[in-house]
Write an enzyme that holds these catalytic residues in place. Structure first.
Site, PDB file in Angstrom:
ATOM      1  N   GLN A 180       0.743  -1.218   0.109  1.00 36.96           N
ATOM      2  CA  GLN A 180      -0.041  -0.252  -0.096  1.00 36.96           C
ATOM      3  C   GLN A 180       0.931   1.376   0.083  1.00 36.96           C
ATOM      4  O   GLN A 180       0.599   2.207  -0.551  1.00 36.96           O
ATOM      5  CB  GLN A 180      -0.834  -0.008   1.381  1.00 36.96           C
ATOM      6  CG  GLN A 180      -2.139  -1.160   1.343  1.00 36.96           C
ATOM      7  CD  GLN A 180      -1.612  -2.138   2.280  1.00 36.96           C
ATOM      8  OE1 GLN A 180      -0.416  -2.532   2.320  1.00 36.96           O
ATOM      9  NE2 GLN A 180      -2.540  -2.586   2.998  1.00 36.96           N
ATOM     10  N   ASP A 219      -6.089   2.413  12.514  1.00 33.34           N
ATOM     11  CA  ASP A 219      -7.314   1.518  12.654  1.00 33.34           C
ATOM     12  C   ASP A 219      -8.002   1.568  13.672  1.00 33.34           C
ATOM     13  O   ASP A 219      -9.314   1.622  13.626  1.00 33.34           O
ATOM     14  CB  ASP A 219      -6.775  -0.031  12.213  1.00 33.34           C
ATOM     15  CG  ASP A 219      -6.595  -0.004  10.717  1.00 33.34           C
ATOM     16  OD1 ASP A 219      -7.200  -0.069   9.966  1.00 33.34           O
ATOM     17  OD2 ASP A 219      -5.067   0.087  10.509  1.00 33.34           O
ATOM     18  N   ASN A 237      -2.348  -0.244  14.266  1.00 30.11           N
ATOM     19  CA  ASN A 237      -2.216   0.130  12.653  1.00 30.11           C
ATOM     20  C   ASN A 237      -1.693  -1.034  11.792  1.00 30.11           C
ATOM     21  O   ASN A 237      -1.134  -1.980  12.487  1.00 30.11           O
ATOM     22  CB  ASN A 237      -1.341   1.262  12.466  1.00 30.11           C
ATOM     23  CG  ASN A 237      -1.612   2.102  11.099  1.00 30.11           C
ATOM     24  OD1 ASN A 237      -2.600   2.418  10.645  1.00 30.11           O
ATOM     25  ND2 ASN A 237      -0.428   2.360  10.762  1.00 30.11           N
ATOM     26  N   LYS A 238      -1.372  -0.713  10.784  1.00 27.83           N
ATOM     27  CA  LYS A 238      -0.633  -1.734   9.767  1.00 27.83           C
ATOM     28  C   LYS A 238       0.475  -2.346  10.418  1.00 27.83           C
ATOM     29  O   LYS A 238       1.198  -1.702  10.732  1.00 27.83           O
ATOM     30  CB  LYS A 238      -0.595  -1.186   8.394  1.00 27.83           C
ATOM     31  CG  LYS A 238       0.182  -2.104   7.472  1.00 27.83           C
ATOM     32  CD  LYS A 238      -0.741  -3.317   7.244  1.00 27.83           C
ATOM     33  CE  LYS A 238      -2.158  -2.954   6.506  1.00 27.83           C
ATOM     34  NZ  LYS A 238      -2.655  -4.114   6.184  1.00 27.83           N
TER      35      LYS A 238
END
Length: 355
Positions: free
Chosen positions: A208, A249, A259-260
């Protein structure tokens, strides 16, 4: 004819325009396939709310995209049931759709619930006015558009708040894809005349950072460089990174950031080098602490391949946690739509919001 007023996606990159995120029209939701963009510009066409839920689950869209897709998925659900006339049946079917859409991915289900439940509430109110069929579909589309536009409006404020923290001619490092925040932050930097350089960690296995964040920065005219996921610590020193930033997130009420996966290790390196780490987002009352958060684990096969090509020997195992947790002591500040909070003070957000 529905009129779309005061669009907040003006001057943002192609992939952040509403129609290129998730969009309902004529019995279908089109979602830009962020799994292949920008190498290919393709859209996944969904003809049922289940199709939309599957697209969310299958990572067709990420960052803010799943929330927009869920909102538009509720419009599609209303279209699917447009010939039903019994209000109780309509509401039950919409509630079923809301559950399916909100639970497509477990870690963000609480945030999703607020969006889809809002659509159900709109339907309940309109059904009391005997609005059904296409009119009800139009009302839910107006709700979905309003959600997206208001969300972008809120992130415009967040983007301005974090842009103010970036020094002139500064260099920043990003993790994964912060979606609208990246776009609004860079739009504000451009307005302020800040000549910002952007380094993007690639963020395997979906890349991403390299495909999405870098594309947004490049599309908006910024100097952007991609690094692999094992390079952030060295890059911080070699390229004089001024600020590390990521989205979130989940932000728990005690200041943990989900988060990621990879965010935690970059935050550790930033702490070592004395580089501030600013996370963007808002805390979530549904998550008082980490005990209420489920960390999603995805198909480990995806770690063993790159763009569908196997890169390991048969018999090698994979492990794919989609998120990790960064503790409060590694976070300089949480940037929200009403200001920046130290993580231990983030519980004040909702009190301040009322003022």
């Amino acid at each position: 004819m529905i009129e779309l007023h005061n669009r907040q996606d003006e001057d943002l990159a192609f992939m952040l325009r509403f129609e290129n995120v998730a969009w309902y029209q004529d019995g279908m939701v089109r979602i830009l396939d962020r799994r292949v963009y920008p190498v290919k510009t393709e859209f996944v066409e969904c003809f049922s709310y289940v199709d939309v839920a599957n697209a969310i689950k299958d990572m067709v869209t990420q960052s803010e995209g799943p929330y927009s897709a869920a909102a538009m998925g509720m419009v599609l659900a209303a279209y699917e049931f447009r010939n039903e006339t019994d209000p109780q049946i309509i509401i039950q079917k919409l509630k079923d759709a809301a559950f399916t859409l909100s639970h497509a991915r477990p870690t963000t289900s609480e945030q999703m619930k607020g969006i889809v439940d809002g659509a159900v509430k709109v339907a309940e109110d309109k059904l009391k006015e005997e609005i059904i069929g296409k009119q009800l579909v139009d009302e839910l589309f107006q709700y979905a558009y309003g959600y997206m536009n208001d969300n972008y409006r809120r992130y415009t404020i967040i983007g301005k708040n974090i842009a103010d923290l970036i020094p002139d001619n500064g260099t920043i490092l990003t993790q994964c894809f912060a979606g609208t925040v990246v776009g609004t932050m860079l739009r504000e930097c451009k307005r302020l005349g800040k000549n910002v350089k952007v380094y993007c960690a690639e963020t395997r296995p979906y890349y991403q950072g390299s495909r999405l964040t870098a594309s947004v920065a490049c599309d908006m005219g910024f100097d952007v460089t991609v690094i692999s996921d094992n390079m952030p610590a060295y890059t911080m020193k070699a390229k004089h990174i001024d600020l590390f930033t990521s989205a979130s997130d989940v932000i728990t009420m005690d200041g943990h950031v989900v988060n990621k996966v990879g965010t935690f290790q970059i935050a550790l390196a930033a702490k070592y080098f004395g580089i501030p780490y600013y996370c963007t987002g808002t805390p979530d009352l549904a998550h008082p602490d980490m005990s209420s958060v489920e960390i999603e684990e995805r198909n480990p096969q995806q770690v063993l391949e790159s763009f569908g090509q196997r890169i390991t020997m048969d018999g090698v195992h994979g492990y794919y946690p989609a998120f990790d947790v960064t503790p409060p002591e590694l976070i300089t500040g949480i940037v929200t739509d009403i200001g920046t909070y130290r993580p231990e003070e983030v519980h004040r957000y909702f009190e301040d919001k009322k003022c």
